[in-house]
Every structure is written in C-alpha cells, then in structure tokens.
Design a protein around this motif. Sequence first.
Motif, PDB file in Angstrom:
ATOM      1  N   LEU A  36       0.833  -1.198   0.000  1.00 45.24           N
ATOM      2  CA  LEU A  36       0.000   0.000   0.000  1.00 45.24           C
ATOM      3  C   LEU A  36       0.868   1.249   0.000  1.00 45.24           C
ATOM      4  O   LEU A  36       1.993   1.243   0.523  1.00 45.24           O
ATOM      5  CB  LEU A  36      -0.901   0.010   1.240  1.00 45.24           C
ATOM      6  CG  LEU A  36      -1.893  -1.154   1.365  1.00 45.24           C
ATOM      7  CD1 LEU A  36      -2.600  -1.099   2.706  1.00 45.24           C
ATOM      8  CD2 LEU A  36      -2.905  -1.127   0.227  1.00 45.24           C
ATOM      9  N   PRO A  37       0.363   2.354  -0.574  1.00 44.83           N
ATOM     10  CA  PRO A  37       1.154   3.593  -0.602  1.00 44.83           C
ATOM     11  C   PRO A  37       1.236   4.292   0.745  1.00 44.83           C
ATOM     12  O   PRO A  37       2.032   5.207   0.919  1.00 44.83           O
ATOM     13  CB  PRO A  37       0.413   4.455  -1.626  1.00 44.83           C
ATOM     14  CG  PRO A  37      -1.000   3.956  -1.587  1.00 44.83           C
ATOM     15  CD  PRO A  37      -0.903   2.480  -1.313  1.00 44.83           C
ATOM     16  N   ILE A  38       0.377   3.894   1.695  1.00 47.99           N
ATOM     17  CA  ILE A  38       0.398   4.484   3.041  1.00 47.99           C
ATOM     18  C   ILE A  38       0.542   3.361   4.061  1.00 47.99           C
ATOM     19  O   ILE A  38       0.443   2.177   3.712  1.00 47.99           O
ATOM     20  CB  ILE A  38      -0.863   5.317   3.330  1.00 47.99           C
ATOM     21  CG1 ILE A  38      -2.121   4.431   3.246  1.00 47.99           C
ATOM     22  CG2 ILE A  38      -0.981   6.487   2.363  1.00 47.99           C
ATOM     23  CD1 ILE A  38      -3.400   5.153   3.636  1.00 47.99           C
ATOM     24  N   ALA A  39       0.793   3.738   5.297  1.00 47.23           N
ATOM     25  CA  ALA A  39       0.930   2.737   6.352  1.00 47.23           C
ATOM     26  C   ALA A  39      -0.338   1.897   6.456  1.00 47.23           C
ATOM     27  O   ALA A  39      -1.453   2.390   6.254  1.00 47.23           O
ATOM     28  CB  ALA A  39       1.222   3.420   7.687  1.00 47.23           C
ATOM     29  N   ARG A  40      -0.164   0.618   6.773  1.00 45.94           N
ATOM     30  CA  ARG A  40      -1.287  -0.315   6.778  1.00 45.94           C
ATOM     31  C   ARG A  40      -2.362   0.092   7.791  1.00 45.94           C
ATOM     32  O   ARG A  40      -3.555   0.034   7.494  1.00 45.94           O
ATOM     33  CB  ARG A  40      -0.776  -1.723   7.094  1.00 45.94           C
ATOM     34  CG  ARG A  40      -1.760  -2.840   6.803  1.00 45.94           C
ATOM     35  CD  ARG A  40      -1.054  -4.172   6.785  1.00 45.94           C
ATOM     36  NE  ARG A  40      -0.639  -4.558   8.123  1.00 45.94           N
ATOM     37  CZ  ARG A  40      -1.245  -5.519   8.844  1.00 45.94           C
ATOM     38  NH1 ARG A  40      -2.272  -6.157   8.334  1.00 45.94           N
ATOM     39  NH2 ARG A  40      -0.822  -5.821  10.042  1.00 45.94           N
ATOM     40  N   TYR A  41      -1.961   0.504   8.983  1.00 45.79           N
ATOM     41  CA  TYR A  41      -2.936   0.903   9.994  1.00 45.79           C
ATOM     42  C   TYR A  41      -3.700   2.151   9.573  1.00 45.79           C
ATOM     43  O   TYR A  41      -4.885   2.300   9.886  1.00 45.79           O
ATOM     44  CB  TYR A  41      -2.240   1.144  11.331  1.00 45.79           C
ATOM     45  CG  TYR A  41      -1.670  -0.107  11.969  1.00 45.79           C
ATOM     46  CD1 TYR A  41      -2.164  -1.368  11.664  1.00 45.79           C
ATOM     47  CD2 TYR A  41      -0.632  -0.018  12.893  1.00 45.79           C
ATOM     48  CE1 TYR A  41      -1.634  -2.510  12.255  1.00 45.79           C
ATOM     49  CE2 TYR A  41      -0.100  -1.150  13.503  1.00 45.79           C
ATOM     50  CZ  TYR A  41      -0.610  -2.400  13.172  1.00 45.79           C
ATOM     51  OH  TYR A  41      -0.091  -3.523  13.768  1.00 45.79           O
ATOM     52  N   ASP A  42      -3.038   3.068   8.870  1.00 45.08           N
ATOM     53  CA  ASP A  42      -3.725   4.259   8.360  1.00 45.08           C
ATOM     54  C   ASP A  42      -4.770   3.870   7.318  1.00 45.08           C
ATOM     55  O   ASP A  42      -5.900   4.387   7.325  1.00 45.08           O
ATOM     56  CB  ASP A  42      -2.720   5.239   7.747  1.00 45.08           C
ATOM     57  CG  ASP A  42      -1.753   5.797   8.767  1.00 45.08           C
ATOM     58  OD1 ASP A  42      -2.115   5.822   9.967  1.00 45.08           O
ATOM     59  OD2 ASP A  42      -0.642   6.197   8.381  1.00 45.08           O
ATOM     60  N   ALA A  43      -4.391   2.956   6.432  1.00 46.28           N
ATOM     61  CA  ALA A  43      -5.324   2.506   5.399  1.00 46.28           C
ATOM     62  C   ALA A  43      -6.526   1.795   6.025  1.00 46.28           C
ATOM     63  O   ALA A  43      -7.666   1.959   5.574  1.00 46.28           O
ATOM     64  CB  ALA A  43      -4.608   1.579   4.420  1.00 46.28           C
ATOM     65  N   LEU A  44      -6.285   1.031   7.074  1.00 47.55           N
ATOM     66  CA  LEU A  44      -7.377   0.323   7.736  1.00 47.55           C
ATOM     67  C   LEU A  44      -8.337   1.286   8.421  1.00 47.55           C
ATOM     68  O   LEU A  44      -9.549   1.049   8.469  1.00 47.55           O
ATOM     69  CB  LEU A  44      -6.815  -0.681   8.749  1.00 47.55           C
ATOM     70  CG  LEU A  44      -6.159  -1.926   8.139  1.00 47.55           C
ATOM     71  CD1 LEU A  44      -5.425  -2.724   9.205  1.00 47.55           C
ATOM     72  CD2 LEU A  44      -7.215  -2.795   7.443  1.00 47.55           C
ATOM     73  N   LEU A  45      -7.820   2.383   8.956  1.00 50.84           N
ATOM     74  CA  LEU A  45      -8.696   3.386   9.561  1.00 50.84           C
ATOM     75  C   LEU A  45      -9.606   3.995   8.503  1.00 50.84           C
ATOM     76  O   LEU A  45     -10.822   4.136   8.722  1.00 50.84           O
ATOM     77  CB  LEU A  45      -7.864   4.477  10.235  1.00 50.84           C
ATOM     78  CG  LEU A  45      -8.662   5.641  10.819  1.00 50.84           C
ATOM     79  CD1 LEU A  45      -9.620   5.161  11.912  1.00 50.84           C
ATOM     80  CD2 LEU A  45      -7.733   6.726  11.366  1.00 50.84           C
ATOM     81  N   VAL A  46      -9.046   4.351   7.345  1.00 52.60           N
ATOM     82  CA  VAL A  46      -9.857   4.903   6.248  1.00 52.60           C
ATOM     83  C   VAL A  46     -10.919   3.894   5.832  1.00 52.60           C
ATOM     84  O   VAL A  46     -12.090   4.242   5.614  1.00 52.60           O
ATOM     85  CB  VAL A  46      -8.960   5.285   5.061  1.00 52.60           C
ATOM     86  CG1 VAL A  46      -9.807   5.715   3.865  1.00 52.60           C
ATOM     87  CG2 VAL A  46      -7.989   6.401   5.452  1.00 52.60           C
ATOM     88  N   TRP A  47     -10.528   2.633   5.724  1.00 46.95           N
ATOM     89  CA  TRP A  47     -11.444   1.580   5.313  1.00 46.95           C
ATOM     90  C   TRP A  47     -12.594   1.412   6.315  1.00 46.95           C
ATOM     91  O   TRP A  47     -13.758   1.310   5.922  1.00 46.95           O
ATOM     92  CB  TRP A  47     -10.662   0.281   5.156  1.00 46.95           C
ATOM     93  CG  TRP A  47     -11.474  -0.955   4.879  1.00 46.95           C
ATOM     94  CD1 TRP A  47     -11.574  -2.062   5.652  1.00 46.95           C
ATOM     95  CD2 TRP A  47     -12.299  -1.210   3.725  1.00 46.95           C
ATOM     96  NE1 TRP A  47     -12.409  -2.998   5.085  1.00 46.95           N
ATOM     97  CE2 TRP A  47     -12.867  -2.497   3.891  1.00 46.95           C
ATOM     98  CE3 TRP A  47     -12.618  -0.470   2.591  1.00 46.95           C
ATOM     99  CZ2 TRP A  47     -13.722  -3.065   2.959  1.00 46.95           C
ATOM    100  CZ3 TRP A  47     -13.488  -1.045   1.656  1.00 46.95           C
ATOM    101  CH2 TRP A  47     -14.019  -2.322   1.844  1.00 46.95           C
ATOM    102  N   CYS A  48     -12.291   1.426   7.596  1.00 50.05           N
ATOM    103  CA  CYS A  48     -13.324   1.234   8.620  1.00 50.05           C
ATOM    104  C   CYS A  48     -14.289   2.415   8.681  1.00 50.05           C
ATOM    105  O   CYS A  48     -15.505   2.226   8.853  1.00 50.05           O
ATOM    106  CB  CYS A  48     -12.674   1.016   9.978  1.00 50.05           C
ATOM    107  SG  CYS A  48     -11.816  -0.567  10.145  1.00 50.05           S
ATOM    108  N   VAL A  49     -13.776   3.628   8.547  1.00 45.32           N
ATOM    109  CA  VAL A  49     -14.648   4.810   8.514  1.00 45.32           C
ATOM    110  C   VAL A  49     -15.567   4.744   7.298  1.00 45.32           C
ATOM    111  O   VAL A  49     -16.772   5.019   7.383  1.00 45.32           O
ATOM    112  CB  VAL A  49     -13.819   6.101   8.515  1.00 45.32           C
ATOM    113  CG1 VAL A  49     -14.716   7.314   8.266  1.00 45.32           C
ATOM    114  CG2 VAL A  49     -13.073   6.265   9.832  1.00 45.32           C
ATOM    115  N   ALA A  50     -14.999   4.363   6.150  1.00 45.13           N
ATOM    116  CA  ALA A  50     -15.798   4.250   4.930  1.00 45.13           C
ATOM    117  C   ALA A  50     -16.879   3.187   5.085  1.00 45.13           C
ATOM    118  O   ALA A  50     -18.014   3.376   4.631  1.00 45.13           O
ATOM    119  CB  ALA A  50     -14.887   3.921   3.743  1.00 45.13           C
ATOM    120  N   LEU A  51     -16.554   2.068   5.730  1.00 43.71           N
ATOM    121  CA  LEU A  51     -17.544   1.013   5.960  1.00 43.71           C
ATOM    122  C   LEU A  51     -18.698   1.529   6.816  1.00 43.71           C
ATOM    123  O   LEU A  51     -19.875   1.286   6.515  1.00 43.71           O
ATOM    124  CB  LEU A  51     -16.886  -0.183   6.659  1.00 43.71           C
ATOM    125  CG  LEU A  51     -16.073  -1.150   5.813  1.00 43.71           C
ATOM    126  CD1 LEU A  51     -15.454  -2.219   6.711  1.00 43.71           C
ATOM    127  CD2 LEU A  51     -16.952  -1.796   4.741  1.00 43.71           C
TER     128      LEU A  51
END
Length: 277
Positions: A36-51
């Motif tokens: 991923l282009p960003i840190a994995r935990y950062d990407a997971l936060l974006v994903w969870c908010v979007a969900l």
Amino acid sequence: MRLLTQLLRFAWIEAQSCLFAVALFAGLLVAYVVPLPIARYDALLVWCVALTLAFWAIGFETWREVLVILAFHLIGLALELFKVHVGSWSYPEDAVTMVWGVPLFSGFMYAAVGSYVCQAWRRFDLRVSDFDALATSVVAVAVYANFFTHHWLPDLRLPIAILGVWVLRRTWVHFTVGDARYRMPLALSFALIGVFLWIAENLATYLNAWKYPGQLEVWEIVHTSKIGSWALLVTMSFVLVAAVKRWEGQLHTVVHQPATTRPSVRSRAAVPPLPPG
C-alpha cells in the motif's frame, strides 16, 4: 431435511449479521498481502470509517446504531490504550494515526462486535424475556472495570462471570429463523459468541493486526482463556445495544400466559340451568 434447512437459514442470517466484521477482515487480508502507498494501519482506519458511513448510507444501520458503534469504538480504544501501555499486547507496525502506540482503527474491532449485535437483533427479530437491565448493566460495568483493575488488584473475572450467569439465569433470548420462533438462554448465547470471537482473534493476530507477547517471534494460537474474556465483553455489547432497543420498543418479548380454565361471568350466564331432578 427440516432441521438442515433451518440450520442453513440460521447460518445465512449469521453471515449477513457479520457483514461489517467480514468486511473489516477483508481489509486486514488485503492490507496484509498487497503493498500500500500508506501505512497499513492508516489505510485500515480509512477503510473502517468508509464502511461505517456506507452501512449508514445504504440503510444497513440506523443513526442510533451508528452512535452505538461509535460508543463501542471509544470504549474499545480506551481499553486498547491501557492494555498496550501495560504490555498485554502490542501493535508491531508504525502509522500516522497512532496514539501512544495504539492505531485508531483498533477501536473498530470492538465496533464490529456492536455492529454484529445490532444486525442480528434486526435480522433475527430478537427479543428478551425476564431481562433485568439494571443488574446486567452493573455486571457489564464490573466486567469493564476488571479489565483495568486486575493488573493491581485480584482478578475477579470468574466471580463476575458467575454473578452474570446468576443475574441472567431466567433470561431467554427469542429469535426467528424462517417461519419458526426459537429461544435460548441469553448467557449461553454470550458464551457461543465468545467462541467465535476467539476464532476471529486468532485470524486477526495471524494477519498482524496486533500481537500478544508470545506471538512476537513466531505466531501461536491465542490461549483459550480469552474465550471467557470475549464472552464477558459481549455482555457489555449487549447492554449498550439493549439500551437503544428499549428506546425503540424492541427489547422485551410478550410472554403469553396460559389461558385460564375458569369460565367467565358471561359464559356462566349463557349456560342454561339444569332441569329439576
């Protein structure tokens, strides 16, 4: 065939109720195997908010349920901050969205439990009978407090669990599968959910969502004692969702009383008198 059909229906409803958790684990898996282009935990936060926003936008969850899930996130995040600080577990990667070693996405793993309870309540048409909300809330507060205090004071997990079983000894959860209505002891449902959460925890630690001290070098199965911890945590989850369902008038079931055999005044009057002799 009837039993098999009902089991398949039950499994399908359970799968639908776990949709948020399944989507969260799908994000964990993708982030684990795909660069991923960003840190994995950062990407997971974006994903969870979007969900969360997507579930609300398409009507899978009401705004009240979203608030409950937010409460789960905050309660879980507070627990994470403390547990990581005392060394109960750790997060092995870095990220921008980390506070004191805890990634902000971690609260959504607790929120997934809240989402499951909300979804299951609607899809199974859940109701409870003989549910003492105040006593169960006291148990839930004791559960949460013990997660903190047992690091300095005696661990009261077992006494609290016994108290919880006693408080819920007459409480049943009623649910619908297909055209049939079933019930089971509420305490038993907490234990069963605890088993499935323990399985999910093993998968999450395997995907490096977090690590217990014994998993830092080589991954190993999470100790089965965590099943009890998860079952106790479900008690907290249920109390929060039950508060919303009480507000919506969807908490208690109507227990039908057996019909009395004593005739009414009208029915007695309608019976003609017996002839003399």
